[in-house]
Write a protein that holds these residues in place. Structure first.
Motif, PDB file in Angstrom:
ATOM      1  N   ARG A 233       1.557   5.494  -7.651  1.00 31.48           N
ATOM      2  CA  ARG A 233       1.270   6.991  -7.332  1.00 31.48           C
ATOM      3  C   ARG A 233       2.391   7.821  -8.037  1.00 31.48           C
ATOM      4  NH1 ARG A 233       1.295   8.425  -0.939  1.00 31.48           N
ATOM      5  NH2 ARG A 233       0.287  10.146  -1.861  1.00 31.48           N
TER       6      ARG A 233
ATOM      7  N   SER B 280       0.916  -1.287  -0.082  1.00 26.14           N
ATOM      8  CA  SER B 280      -0.110   0.085   0.072  1.00 26.14           C
ATOM      9  C   SER B 280       0.947   1.284  -0.116  1.00 26.14           C
ATOM     10  CB  SER B 280      -0.740  -0.125   1.194  1.00 26.14           C
ATOM     11  OG  SER B 280      -1.771   1.014   1.235  1.00 26.14           O
TER      12      SER B 280
ATOM     13  N   ALA C 151      -2.019  10.872  -5.623  1.00 21.59           N
ATOM     14  CA  ALA C 151      -2.939  10.109  -4.933  1.00 21.59           C
ATOM     15  C   ALA C 151      -2.636   8.754  -5.644  1.00 21.59           C
ATOM     16  CB  ALA C 151      -4.445  10.538  -5.375  1.00 21.59           C
ATOM     17  N   PRO C 152      -2.465   7.732  -4.486  1.00 23.37           N
ATOM     18  CA  PRO C 152      -2.336   6.286  -4.810  1.00 23.37           C
ATOM     19  C   PRO C 152      -3.585   5.890  -5.740  1.00 23.37           C
ATOM     20  CG  PRO C 152      -2.203   6.721  -2.552  1.00 23.37           C
ATOM     21  CD  PRO C 152      -2.721   7.918  -3.237  1.00 23.37           C
TER      22      PRO C 152
ATOM     23  N   GLY D 210       0.829   4.229   0.480  1.00 24.76           N
ATOM     24  CA  GLY D 210       0.175   5.637   1.214  1.00 24.76           C
ATOM     25  C   GLY D 210       1.421   6.315   1.977  1.00 24.76           C
ATOM     26  N   ASP D 211       0.633   7.398   2.435  1.00 29.07           N
ATOM     27  CA  ASP D 211       1.724   8.383   3.003  1.00 29.07           C
ATOM     28  C   ASP D 211       2.673   7.714   4.033  1.00 29.07           C
ATOM     29  OD1 ASP D 211       0.675  10.546   1.454  1.00 29.07           O
ATOM     30  OD2 ASP D 211      -0.799  11.019   2.733  1.00 29.07           O
ATOM     31  N   SER D 212       2.156   6.989   4.868  1.00 30.82           N
ATOM     32  CA  SER D 212       2.933   6.120   5.848  1.00 30.82           C
ATOM     33  C   SER D 212       4.002   5.389   5.366  1.00 30.82           C
ATOM     34  CB  SER D 212       2.027   5.447   6.848  1.00 30.82           C
ATOM     35  OG  SER D 212       1.376   4.298   5.847  1.00 30.82           O
TER      36      SER D 212
ATOM     37  N   GLN E 116      -0.362  -1.238  -6.953  1.00 26.71           N
ATOM     38  CA  GLN E 116      -0.867   0.149  -6.710  1.00 26.71           C
ATOM     39  C   GLN E 116       0.552   0.883  -7.311  1.00 26.71           C
ATOM     40  OE1 GLN E 116      -1.024   1.701  -2.706  1.00 26.71           O
ATOM     41  NE2 GLN E 116      -3.100   1.456  -3.057  1.00 26.71           N
TER      42      GLN E 116
END
Length: 212
Positions: free
Chosen positions: A187, A116, A207-208, A118-120, A185
């Motif tokens: 981005r 994933s 955005a992912p 994401g930002d994390s 995925q």
């Protein structure tokens, strides 16, 4: 002053583009904006068209990405002839502008298999499991991804030789992914690196989105 953009032109945009399968999925993506001392970065018109891989082996897929990134740079040293270029393996997502004597804007995509993005994940350095993959202005890039792998695919870049507005535009840049049996995925990323006495590096992430 606006300097000419760099573009990677491949095929027509959208679900009716020649050569795209009827199962193509069009994914609109939001615009983005990031301001920092010395540079403001924007991303507009980003979208992706996702297709099954023509290899039809169940572990491949193809995504065509399009968009425009713009860097409005207010201060940078004036450079007449940058180079040589370097892309260290431990600095993914950047062409390490400080090594070739010119500021730079460069853009591309982070692509992961069963990760994933994401930002994390970005804050954690993508778990240290990152490798670079050459893209460029050829209009396409192929990558091999296993479970948990993450790779950076560079789409294009432009040297910033003096203050001004610089853009990198790309249309249906093809990224072919093989070897990923799970979900994938991606981005976008854009890095603006300003060298000199007031060094700065500004990063804008998109955005992912799922590649299936």
């Amino acid at each position: 002053m606006r300097l000419g953009g760099v573009s990677a032109v491949f095929a027509a945009v959208g679900m009716l583009a020649a050569g795209h399968a009827t199962a193509d999925t069009f994914v609109p993506l939001p615009d983005g904006h990031q301001a920092a001392p010395g540079a403001t970065v924007t991303r507009t018109g980003e979208h992706a068209v996702i297709s099954p891989s023509m290899a039809a082996n169940g572990v491949g897929r193809v995504v065509w990405v399009s968009g425009t990134v713009t860097a409005d740079v207010t201060h940078t040293p004036t450079v007449e002839r940058p180079g040589p270029y370097s892309t260290p393996a431990d600095m993914p997502g950047t062409n390490n502008s400080s090594t070739h004597g010119a500021s730079q804007v460069n853009t591309g995509y982070i692509v992961g298999c069963q990760v994933s993005i994401g930002d994390s994940a970005i804050t954690a350095g993508l778990s240290g499991n990152v490798s670079t993959n050459g893209g460029g202005l050829s209009g396409s890039a192929g990558i091999q991804l296993g479970p948990g792998d993450v790779k950076f695919v560079r789409v294009g870049f432009k040297d910033i030789l003096r203050p001004g507005v610089y853009s990198v535009g790309y249309r249906d840049f093809e990224i072919e992914i093989q070897g990923c049996g799970g979900y994938a995925q991606a981005r976008s990323y854009t890095v603006v690196e300003i060298i000199g006495d007031h060094y700065s590096k500004t990063t804008l992430y998109g955005a992912p989105f799922s590649i299936g």
